[in-house]
Design an enzyme around this catalytic site. Structure first.
Site, PDB file in Angstrom:
ATOM      1  N   ARG A 175       4.258   2.481  -2.380  1.00 54.91           N
ATOM      2  CA  ARG A 175       4.446   2.942  -3.755  1.00 54.91           C
ATOM      3  C   ARG A 175       4.946   1.755  -4.566  1.00 54.91           C
ATOM      4  O   ARG A 175       5.759   0.957  -4.066  1.00 54.91           O
ATOM      5  CB  ARG A 175       5.490   4.066  -3.827  1.00 54.91           C
ATOM      6  CG  ARG A 175       4.988   5.440  -3.430  1.00 54.91           C
ATOM      7  CD  ARG A 175       4.010   6.034  -4.440  1.00 54.91           C
ATOM      8  NE  ARG A 175       3.552   7.353  -4.061  1.00 54.91           N
ATOM      9  CZ  ARG A 175       2.485   7.610  -3.302  1.00 54.91           C
ATOM     10  NH1 ARG A 175       1.759   6.623  -2.824  1.00 54.91           N
ATOM     11  NH2 ARG A 175       2.128   8.855  -3.039  1.00 54.91           N
ATOM     12  N   VAL A 227       0.842  -1.197   0.000  1.00 56.60           N
ATOM     13  CA  VAL A 227       0.000   0.000   0.000  1.00 56.60           C
ATOM     14  C   VAL A 227       0.881   1.253   0.000  1.00 56.60           C
ATOM     15  O   VAL A 227       0.405   2.347   0.309  1.00 56.60           O
ATOM     16  CB  VAL A 227      -0.957   0.031   1.223  1.00 56.60           C
ATOM     17  CG1 VAL A 227      -2.089  -0.962   1.061  1.00 56.60           C
ATOM     18  CG2 VAL A 227      -0.197  -0.215   2.524  1.00 56.60           C
ATOM     19  N   GLU A 251       1.074   3.115 -13.288  1.00 53.11           N
ATOM     20  CA  GLU A 251      -0.353   3.243 -12.951  1.00 53.11           C
ATOM     21  C   GLU A 251      -1.047   4.089 -14.008  1.00 53.11           C
ATOM     22  O   GLU A 251      -0.490   5.105 -14.405  1.00 53.11           O
ATOM     23  CB  GLU A 251      -0.518   3.881 -11.573  1.00 53.11           C
ATOM     24  CG  GLU A 251       0.067   3.002 -10.477  1.00 53.11           C
ATOM     25  CD  GLU A 251      -0.022   3.618  -9.074  1.00 53.11           C
ATOM     26  OE1 GLU A 251      -0.627   4.681  -8.912  1.00 53.11           O
ATOM     27  OE2 GLU A 251       0.534   3.010  -8.152  1.00 53.11           O
ATOM     28  N   HIS A 257      -4.827   2.181  -6.563  1.00 57.08           N
ATOM     29  CA  HIS A 257      -4.195   3.190  -5.696  1.00 57.08           C
ATOM     30  C   HIS A 257      -5.284   3.924  -4.895  1.00 57.08           C
ATOM     31  O   HIS A 257      -5.359   5.161  -4.897  1.00 57.08           O
ATOM     32  CB  HIS A 257      -3.369   4.192  -6.519  1.00 57.08           C
ATOM     33  CG  HIS A 257      -2.363   4.938  -5.682  1.00 57.08           C
ATOM     34  ND1 HIS A 257      -1.127   5.312  -6.155  1.00 57.08           N
ATOM     35  CD2 HIS A 257      -2.410   5.364  -4.400  1.00 57.08           C
ATOM     36  CE1 HIS A 257      -0.462   5.947  -5.194  1.00 57.08           C
ATOM     37  NE2 HIS A 257      -1.227   6.000  -4.127  1.00 57.08           N
TER      38      HIS A 257
HETATM   39  P1  NAD Z   1       5.290   8.543   7.249  1.00 54.89           P
HETATM   40  O1  NAD Z   1       6.303   9.576   6.917  1.00 54.89           O
HETATM   41  O2  NAD Z   1       4.368   8.774   8.394  1.00 54.89           O
HETATM   42  O3  NAD Z   1       6.007   7.143   7.510  1.00 54.89           O
HETATM   43  C1  NAD Z   1       6.981   6.573   6.710  1.00 54.89           C
HETATM   44  C2  NAD Z   1       7.869   5.727   7.603  1.00 54.89           C
HETATM   45  O4  NAD Z   1       8.737   4.937   6.809  1.00 54.89           O
HETATM   46  C3  NAD Z   1       8.720   6.581   8.532  1.00 54.89           C
HETATM   47  O5  NAD Z   1       8.548   6.120   9.855  1.00 54.89           O
HETATM   48  C4  NAD Z   1      10.146   6.330   8.035  1.00 54.89           C
HETATM   49  O6  NAD Z   1      11.080   6.390   9.053  1.00 54.89           O
HETATM   50  C5  NAD Z   1      10.002   4.918   7.464  1.00 54.89           C
HETATM   51  N1  NAD Z   1      11.071   4.547   6.545  1.00 54.89           N
HETATM   52  C6  NAD Z   1      11.678   5.302   5.613  1.00 54.89           C
HETATM   53  N2  NAD Z   1      12.616   4.586   4.989  1.00 54.89           N
HETATM   54  C7  NAD Z   1      12.604   3.341   5.535  1.00 54.89           C
HETATM   55  C8  NAD Z   1      13.338   2.148   5.318  1.00 54.89           C
HETATM   56  N3  NAD Z   1      14.330   2.105   4.418  1.00 54.89           N
HETATM   57  N4  NAD Z   1      13.032   1.062   6.051  1.00 54.89           N
HETATM   58  C9  NAD Z   1      12.054   1.097   6.988  1.00 54.89           C
HETATM   59  N5  NAD Z   1      11.345   2.208   7.246  1.00 54.89           N
HETATM   60  C10 NAD Z   1      11.607   3.314   6.523  1.00 54.89           C
HETATM   61  O7  NAD Z   1       4.475   8.318   5.917  1.00 54.89           O
HETATM   62  P2  NAD Z   1       3.073   7.560   5.779  1.00 54.89           P
HETATM   63  O8  NAD Z   1       1.961   8.542   5.874  1.00 54.89           O
HETATM   64  O9  NAD Z   1       3.068   6.384   6.656  1.00 54.89           O
HETATM   65  O10 NAD Z   1       3.142   7.109   4.258  1.00 54.89           O
HETATM   66  C11 NAD Z   1       4.157   6.223   3.823  1.00 54.89           C
HETATM   67  C12 NAD Z   1       4.120   6.113   2.305  1.00 54.89           C
HETATM   68  O11 NAD Z   1       2.960   5.401   1.924  1.00 54.89           O
HETATM   69  C13 NAD Z   1       3.988   7.485   1.619  1.00 54.89           C
HETATM   70  O12 NAD Z   1       5.259   8.044   1.372  1.00 54.89           O
HETATM   71  C14 NAD Z   1       3.243   7.138   0.353  1.00 54.89           C
HETATM   72  O13 NAD Z   1       4.151   6.882  -0.683  1.00 54.89           O
HETATM   73  C15 NAD Z   1       2.476   5.871   0.682  1.00 54.89           C
HETATM   74  N6  NAD Z   1       1.012   6.086   0.813  1.00 54.89           N
HETATM   75  C16 NAD Z   1       0.180   5.380   0.003  1.00 54.89           C
HETATM   76  C17 NAD Z   1      -1.189   5.554   0.109  1.00 54.89           C
HETATM   77  C18 NAD Z   1      -2.151   4.797  -0.783  1.00 54.89           C
HETATM   78  O14 NAD Z   1      -3.213   5.301  -1.101  1.00 54.89           O
HETATM   79  N7  NAD Z   1      -1.842   3.588  -1.177  1.00 54.89           N
HETATM   80  C19 NAD Z   1      -1.713   6.462   1.051  1.00 54.89           C
HETATM   81  C20 NAD Z   1      -0.838   7.141   1.885  1.00 54.89           C
HETATM   82  C21 NAD Z   1       0.537   6.935   1.766  1.00 54.89           C
END
Ligand code: NAD
Length: 307
Positions: A225, A223, A254, A273
């Protein structure tokens, strides 16, 4: 920076009607209007897409998504343009979605719906259904999304293991591994849920070696990217039975191209998505934008600042 005119870019219609957000912010001091293509006099823009023309006009871009991989971060820095994102609002929506997909795969809900379409009254194979209770889920990335998944998975009795860069547990996890121990973290998992942002460090994070390390009866849920997972390696792993199935909300390309084999695999759930889709989405974005307009007025730090 002072915002006199806040534009809501028409591209937010990917997620909700732009007028809804404009109405929700209408009581703010800045003039708020829906914009596309003409940014003269627009100081800040709330958007889904990136338009290179923003760079010559606005001082602040707010993306309605959590991911900001489509924005030219270096150029924004060079031009002193602030970028804020919408992280923090998807824990419940994406958390419920990911757990829903796991429930569907375990309890065979997708199979029942498929059979209903064909008016077929038929049990699944006797040994296909299982319960999520006591199954291990490894959540890779424990930010808003990851913690949202962990909380709900823990709630239904799954054993939640996490992968995060800081080796301390977050609520609802029993164990946490650092990314250099990813394979150890996923080798016993029935489900691996990917919730990291797309960065240079996470591109291709799950590939052939990781699928090889996973159990043969395991499922991948993405969920985050698309490019965080090596999609060709995933298709190979699914076709060769190295893993059993997947729930995929995001893809390398996509919309998912029509000829992708993923469309027709029985134990692959494809969604467009849409894990974060929610009727209150525009209200949650409005709350972040409103807070930041007030912070700007008070000369305070912005929340969710990326650049
Ligand atoms: P967030 O910033 O709250 O959390 C991301 C987390 O990933 C952070 O805690 C960070 O430390 C961690 N991280 C970064 N690199 C890492 C690695 N190499 N190994 C392990 N952890 C790592 O962001 P979020 O709101 O949780 O969103 C995360 C991602 O999900 C977004 O960047 C976006 O691309 C995707 N997203 C997708 C949808 C969807 O509709 N499918 C919706 C929201 C977000």
């Amino acid at each position: 920076m002072h915002v006199d005119h806040l534009g809501i870019h028409t591209s937010v219609e990917e997620v909700f009607p732009p007028e809804r957000l404009a109405e929700a912010l209408a009581d703010l001091d800045p003039n708020v209007s829906v914009v596309e293509g003409d940014y003269d006099g627009v100081d800040a823009v709330v958007t889904f897409d990136h338009d290179p023309d923003f760079l010559d006009h606005v001082d602040w871009i707010h993306t309605v998504q959590a991911g900001y991989d489509k924005f030219p971060l270096d150029e924004l820095r060079e031009r002193d343009i602030v970028l804020t994102n919408s992280t923090g609002i998807h824990g419940a929506s994406v958390g419920e979605f990911a757990v829903g997909q796991m429930l569907s795969l375990a309890r065979r809900l997708h199979e029942h719906r498929d059979k209903q379409h064909d008016h077929e009254w038929e049990w699944p194979d006797w040994d296909d259904p299982f319960t999520l209770f006591n199954e291990q889920v490894t959540v890779v990335g424990l930010g808003t999304l990851g913690q949202g998944v962990a909380r709900r998975a823990d709630g239904i009795g799954m054993r939640v293991v996490g992968v995060r860069r800081t080796p301390t547990r977050t609520p609802h996890t029993r164990e946490v591994y650092t990314p250099d121990r990813l394979r150890e973290a996923i080798e016993d998992a029935r489900f691996v849920v990917v919730t990291t942002p797309l960065t240079e460090a996470t591109r291709g994070l799950l590939g052939a070696d990781e699928f090889d390390a996973m159990r043969e009866d395991a499922y991948l849920v993405n969920v985050a990217r698309g490019p965080v997972v090596d999609q060709d390696a995933l298709v190979d792993a699914l076709e060769s039975g190295e893993i059993t199935g997947a729930a995929l909300d995001v893809f390398e390309e996509e919309p998912l191209p029509e000829d992708s084999p993923l469309w027709d695999m029985d134990d692959v759930l494809v969604s467009p998505h849409a894990a974060a889709a929610d009727r209150d989405y525009y209200r949650d974005v409005a709350d972040i934008v409103r807070q930041n307009v007030l912070h700007l007025d008070a000369d305070e730090e912005l929340v969710n600042r990326v650049v």
